[in-house]
Write a protein that holds these residues in place. Structure first.
Motif, PDB file in Angstrom:
ATOM      1  N   ARG A   1       0.812  -1.225   0.000  1.00 51.98           N
ATOM      2  CA  ARG A   1       0.000   0.000   0.000  1.00 51.98           C
ATOM      3  C   ARG A   1       0.841   1.268   0.000  1.00 51.98           C
ATOM      4  O   ARG A   1       0.315   2.353  -0.211  1.00 51.98           O
ATOM      5  N   ASN A   2       2.136   1.131   0.252  1.00 46.74           N
ATOM      6  CA  ASN A   2       3.017   2.285   0.328  1.00 46.74           C
ATOM      7  C   ASN A   2       3.336   2.773  -1.085  1.00 46.74           C
ATOM      8  O   ASN A   2       3.948   2.052  -1.865  1.00 46.74           O
TER       9      ASN A   2
ATOM     10  N   GLU B   1      -8.299  -5.842  -1.803  1.00 44.50           N
ATOM     11  CA  GLU B   1      -8.263  -4.534  -1.143  1.00 44.50           C
ATOM     12  C   GLU B   1      -7.223  -3.625  -1.786  1.00 44.50           C
ATOM     13  O   GLU B   1      -7.433  -2.421  -1.912  1.00 44.50           O
ATOM     14  N   LEU B   2      -6.099  -4.204  -2.191  1.00 42.89           N
ATOM     15  CA  LEU B   2      -5.055  -3.428  -2.838  1.00 42.89           C
ATOM     16  C   LEU B   2      -5.566  -2.808  -4.138  1.00 42.89           C
ATOM     17  O   LEU B   2      -5.251  -1.660  -4.458  1.00 42.89           O
ATOM     18  N   LEU B   3      -6.373  -3.562  -4.874  1.00 40.82           N
ATOM     19  CA  LEU B   3      -6.902  -3.059  -6.146  1.00 40.82           C
ATOM     20  C   LEU B   3      -7.847  -1.877  -5.953  1.00 40.82           C
ATOM     21  O   LEU B   3      -8.086  -1.113  -6.887  1.00 40.82           O
ATOM     22  N   GLU B   4      -8.390  -1.727  -4.752  1.00 42.22           N
ATOM     23  CA  GLU B   4      -9.276  -0.593  -4.467  1.00 42.22           C
ATOM     24  C   GLU B   4      -8.493   0.675  -4.147  1.00 42.22           C
ATOM     25  O   GLU B   4      -9.067   1.747  -4.048  1.00 42.22           O
ATOM     26  N   ASN B   5      -7.178   0.550  -3.991  1.00 41.65           N
ATOM     27  CA  ASN B   5      -6.325   1.685  -3.658  1.00 41.65           C
ATOM     28  C   ASN B   5      -5.958   2.428  -4.941  1.00 41.65           C
ATOM     29  O   ASN B   5      -5.240   1.889  -5.784  1.00 41.65           O
TER      30      ASN B   5
ATOM     31  N   ILE C   1      -1.908   2.883  -6.178  1.00 41.61           N
ATOM     32  CA  ILE C   1      -0.919   1.898  -6.632  1.00 41.61           C
ATOM     33  C   ILE C   1      -0.659   2.067  -8.126  1.00 41.61           C
ATOM     34  O   ILE C   1      -1.488   2.591  -8.858  1.00 41.61           O
ATOM     35  N   SER C   2       0.498   1.606  -8.542  1.00 40.07           N
ATOM     36  CA  SER C   2       0.864   1.764  -9.952  1.00 40.07           C
ATOM     37  C   SER C   2      -0.036   0.914 -10.846  1.00 40.07           C
ATOM     38  O   SER C   2      -0.581  -0.107 -10.416  1.00 40.07           O
ATOM     39  N   THR C   3      -0.162   1.327 -12.075  1.00 43.85           N
ATOM     40  CA  THR C   3      -0.977   0.599 -13.046  1.00 43.85           C
ATOM     41  C   THR C   3      -0.427  -0.808 -13.262  1.00 43.85           C
ATOM     42  O   THR C   3      -1.190  -1.773 -13.349  1.00 43.85           O
TER      43      THR C   3
ATOM     44  N   ALA D   1      -2.377  -4.296 -12.462  1.00 39.73           N
ATOM     45  CA  ALA D   1      -2.610  -5.286 -13.516  1.00 39.73           C
ATOM     46  C   ALA D   1      -2.079  -6.656 -13.103  1.00 39.73           C
ATOM     47  O   ALA D   1      -2.733  -7.684 -13.335  1.00 39.73           O
ATOM     48  N   CYS D   2      -0.912  -6.672 -12.475  1.00 41.08           N
ATOM     49  CA  CYS D   2      -0.341  -7.951 -12.046  1.00 41.08           C
ATOM     50  C   CYS D   2      -1.120  -8.549 -10.880  1.00 41.08           C
ATOM     51  O   CYS D   2      -1.280  -9.770 -10.801  1.00 41.08           O
ATOM     52  N   ALA D   3      -1.626  -7.707  -9.995  1.00 41.35           N
ATOM     53  CA  ALA D   3      -2.455  -8.196  -8.889  1.00 41.35           C
ATOM     54  C   ALA D   3      -3.734  -8.831  -9.440  1.00 41.35           C
ATOM     55  O   ALA D   3      -4.169  -9.887  -8.973  1.00 41.35           O
TER      56      ALA D   3
END
Length: 99
Positions: A50-51, A73-77, A80-82, A86-88
């Protein structure tokens, strides 16, 4: 001149490190630096992802050992970089495929 190298917070890369072919190594023979993402506590791993200052390459190495819930949850942030997003998404999609 005021310019700081990208690694100014963590120090310069270590010189003279031999190349490592991780694909041919078993988990027991990997050097500690290669296994680090697997030994992080889940909360630490998630906080790192998340940083926004986390280098993308470091974040990519953490994705496969992150829980599906934390990836969602990370995808809702929005910060984060594109590429990381995409990899997540891909990691989540591959986990959903039976087989």
């Amino acid at each position: 001149n005021g310019y700081l190298a990208p690694w100014h917070r963590i120090g310069p890369p270590e010189p003279n490190l031999p190349p490592v072919n991780v694909s041919t190594m078993s988990p027991n023979t990997c050097p500690p630096s290669v296994r680090a993402e697997q030994t992080l506590r889940p909360g630490v791993r998630t906080a790192l992802l998340r940083n926004p200052a986390l280098p993308t390459a470091a974040g990519l190495g953490l994705l496969t050992s992150t829980s599906s819930r934390d990836l969602t949850e990370l995808l809702e942030n929005p910060g984060i970089s594109t590429l990381l997003a995409a990899c997540a998404e891909r990691v989540l999609a591959e986990r959903d495929v039976p087989g």
